[in-house]
Write a protein that holds these residues in place. Structure first.
Motif, PDB file in Angstrom:
ATOM      1  N   VAL A 212       0.843  -1.199   0.000  1.00 54.92           N
ATOM      2  CA  VAL A 212       0.000   0.000   0.000  1.00 54.92           C
ATOM      3  C   VAL A 212       0.879   1.250   0.000  1.00 54.92           C
ATOM      4  O   VAL A 212       2.031   1.228   0.438  1.00 54.92           O
ATOM      5  CB  VAL A 212      -0.947   0.054   1.232  1.00 54.92           C
ATOM      6  N   THR A 213       0.298   2.333  -0.483  1.00 60.81           N
ATOM      7  CA  THR A 213       0.914   3.649  -0.344  1.00 60.81           C
ATOM      8  C   THR A 213       0.016   4.491   0.563  1.00 60.81           C
ATOM      9  O   THR A 213      -1.199   4.251   0.651  1.00 60.81           O
ATOM     10  CB  THR A 213       1.070   4.344  -1.705  1.00 60.81           C
ATOM     11  N   PHE A 214       0.602   5.458   1.243  1.00 63.45           N
ATOM     12  CA  PHE A 214      -0.170   6.281   2.179  1.00 63.45           C
ATOM     13  C   PHE A 214       0.421   7.681   2.243  1.00 63.45           C
ATOM     14  O   PHE A 214       1.603   7.899   1.917  1.00 63.45           O
ATOM     15  CB  PHE A 214      -0.186   5.650   3.580  1.00 63.45           C
TER      16      PHE A 214
ATOM     17  N   PRO B 199      -4.518   7.538   5.515  1.00 69.12           N
ATOM     18  CA  PRO B 199      -5.260   6.773   4.499  1.00 69.12           C
ATOM     19  C   PRO B 199      -4.308   5.987   3.607  1.00 69.12           C
ATOM     20  O   PRO B 199      -3.277   6.511   3.153  1.00 69.12           O
ATOM     21  CB  PRO B 199      -5.989   7.863   3.715  1.00 69.12           C
ATOM     22  N   ALA B 200      -4.649   4.721   3.351  1.00 72.28           N
ATOM     23  CA  ALA B 200      -3.773   3.837   2.572  1.00 72.28           C
ATOM     24  C   ALA B 200      -4.518   3.294   1.365  1.00 72.28           C
ATOM     25  O   ALA B 200      -5.720   2.996   1.431  1.00 72.28           O
ATOM     26  CB  ALA B 200      -3.272   2.691   3.441  1.00 72.28           C
TER      27      ALA B 200
ATOM     28  N   ALA C 217      -6.510  -2.597  -7.625  1.00 76.27           N
ATOM     29  CA  ALA C 217      -5.539  -1.548  -7.313  1.00 76.27           C
ATOM     30  C   ALA C 217      -6.280  -0.233  -7.117  1.00 76.27           C
ATOM     31  O   ALA C 217      -7.206   0.093  -7.867  1.00 76.27           O
ATOM     32  CB  ALA C 217      -4.523  -1.412  -8.449  1.00 76.27           C
ATOM     33  N   GLY C 218      -5.908   0.511  -6.077  1.00 76.46           N
ATOM     34  CA  GLY C 218      -6.586   1.756  -5.768  1.00 76.46           C
ATOM     35  C   GLY C 218      -7.635   1.617  -4.682  1.00 76.46           C
ATOM     36  O   GLY C 218      -8.175   2.624  -4.204  1.00 76.46           O
ATOM     37  N   THR C 219      -7.934   0.371  -4.263  1.00 77.09           N
ATOM     38  CA  THR C 219      -8.910   0.140  -3.194  1.00 77.09           C
ATOM     39  C   THR C 219      -8.379   0.694  -1.877  1.00 77.09           C
ATOM     40  O   THR C 219      -7.191   0.550  -1.554  1.00 77.09           O
ATOM     41  CB  THR C 219      -9.186  -1.370  -3.042  1.00 77.09           C
ATOM     42  N   ALA C 220      -9.242   1.311  -1.109  1.00 79.89           N
ATOM     43  CA  ALA C 220      -8.849   1.813   0.209  1.00 79.89           C
ATOM     44  C   ALA C 220      -8.675   0.640   1.161  1.00 79.89           C
ATOM     45  O   ALA C 220      -9.600  -0.145   1.369  1.00 79.89           O
ATOM     46  CB  ALA C 220      -9.908   2.771   0.738  1.00 79.89           C
TER      47      ALA C 220
END
Length: 473
Positions: A345-347, A365-366, A382-385
């Motif tokens: 994940v990115t955050f 938020p990730a 991809a892109g799901t929280a």
């Protein structure tokens, strides 16, 4: 009457001897204990959950204050504090966290149904029990919002349970709960007084009275080594300690432990369970306070297994922070195939500067990466929280990392056989699925003759019927 004085004196002397022999043991047994750490599991009312999320209300619920879920329909409140008196059984335990229900959305974006229940507290005195909670609700019909602290929300049926003489941990399972008149009012009129609520289960740790601190010679004047520890690092380099908290995704956890997955997660290598999140501790690496950059690795692993064949282990967690953005990586072992340092994940990581020797990000938020989506077998795009990321780095040796929600000890010991009758068989919910986290009804290590009396009962959790995790929630 002089003839009776010698006998009277002898009786007084014998009484004094007996009291002298009995008082120390009685005082030791009666010493009040402190409740410190533990959790309360409660679904509030399963049918209400179904109503809120069903086709009529078309609403949802959300967790606050670090509350978590157990299985599919119970909420877990954490970090118990309070007191317990083994002499008379008086018990008080307050828990952290809350849950908010919303439904019947209006055109303006507000909700006709809006109810928050938080900070549940259980009080037991003289065989009677009550569950209190902070409640904020919107009255049905009028829409008037009311807020009240520690409303006596439910009475607890403790018939047959003797709270006296207990040790740690104290566990009560499947205790029947009934809505009170005050609780019905704060429940916004959706239920009347006397309505059965979901049963309540709790487990808390207790500690004895703290010993008096002894004088220390080292407290007079700080030495050179102490002064050195007080220095805060202002240049890039190794930091003192660190931890990253991440729950992966709530609906994924519920799927794994729910009625379809019928599985579990296992923590190892130092990872800690915070209920709604996992903590991966013992951070090592480098941190630059000026540039707010971080390159760190953490200890611990989590493994998810389920009846459908899922077997996913995440370990070797690493975090990189640069230019206000962070990436969480992990080594992945899935179905026998291993992949190193996968970016999961990115955050967002803005304002990651140290304050009082501690740099902290709270619930950033990730978002799931493309590589992370492959890890979860394309259950999520991809892109799901995903669950938010919390990160803490100590640049000062004396700085303390944020506390993890305290779930207490597991009350899993089996009671020894006792000649005392089993006086309480906890009520069993009508839904019939046994939970993996079963406990006995009440553990009380009784003093005196050293007899351990316990009421045994199976804890059954009512779960939602979920075919797979919901990517939209």
């Amino acid at each position: 009457m002089p003839p009776f004085r010698p006998a009277r004196a002898l009786a007084v002397a014998l009484l004094a001897v007996l009291l002298g022999a009995l008082l120390p043991a009685t005082a030791a047994q009666a010493a009040s204990r402190t409740v410190q750490g533990g959790r309360l599991d409660w679904g509030i009312k399963s049918s209400f959950q179904s109503y809120v999320t069903g086709p009529i209300a078309q609403g949802s619920w959300g967790l606050t204050g670090g509350a978590a879920t157990v299985g599919g329909s119970q909420f877990r409140f954490h970090s118990a504090t309070g007191s317990y008196d083994p002499a008379n059984g008086a018990f008080r335990a307050g828990f952290s966290g809350g849950v908010r229900f919303v439904g019947h959305k209006k055109s303006g974006g507000s909700y006709e149904l809006d109810l928050t229940i938080s900070r549940p507290t259980v009080r037991i005195q003289g065989g009677s029990g009550t569950l209190y909670a902070d409640m904020v609700s919107k009255e049905r019909g009028s829409g008037r919002v009311t807020s009240a602290a520690q409303v006596p929300m439910a009475t607890l049926n403790l018939s047959g349970i003797d709270m006296r003489g207990g040790s740690t941990p104290i566990a009560l399972n499947n205790i029947p709960a009934t809505l009170t008149s005050q609780g019905a009012k704060s429940f916004a009129g959706y239920y009347t007084a006397g309505t059965p609520l979901d049963p309540v289960s709790l487990s808390v740790d207790t500690t004895g009275p703290a010993a008096k601190p002894s004088p220390s010679k080292s407290s007079a004047t700080p030495g050179k080594s102490t002064e050195q520890k007080k220095k805060k690092k202002t240049a890039a380099g190794p930091f003192e300690d660190g931890a990253v908290d991440w729950g992966v995704r709530r609906t994924f956890r519920e799927y794994v432990t729910g009625s379809i997955g019928q599985g579990e997660w296992t923590l190892a290598d130092g990872a800690q369970d915070g209920g709604a999140l996992f903590r991966f501790p013992k951070g090592k690496g480098t941190y630059d306070p000026e540039k707010q950059t971080l390159a760190a690795t953490f200890a611990g692993s989590v493994r998810f297994t389920a009846a459908d064949g899922l077997d996913l282990k995440l370990s070797g967690f690493a975090v990189g922070v640069k230019a206000g953005k962070g990436t969480l990586r992990a080594d992945v072992l899935s179905d026998g195939a291993a992949t190193k340092a996968v970016p999961l994940v990115t955050f967002t990581a803005k304002d990651f500067a140290p304050k009082d020797g501690l740099a902290v990000l709270t619930e950033a938020p990730a978002t799931l990466t493309a590589d992370g989506a492959k890890v979860f077998g394309s259950l999520y795009k991809a892109g799901t929280a995903m669950d938010p990321v919390s990160l803490a780095v100590a640049t000062d040796a004396k700085a303390e990392l944020p506390a993890l929600p305290d779930l207490g000890s597991d009350a899993t010991a089996t009671p020894e056989p006792s000649k005392s009758p089993v006086t309480k068989a906890a009520a069993v919910p009508t839904a019939a699925e046994a939970d993996d986290d079963s406990r006995t009804g009440l553990y009380l290590a009784v003093g005196g003759a050293g007899v351990l009396a316990a009421a045994a009962a199976a804890l059954l959790l009512v779960r939602r019927n979920r075919a797979k995790p919901d990517a939209s929630s």
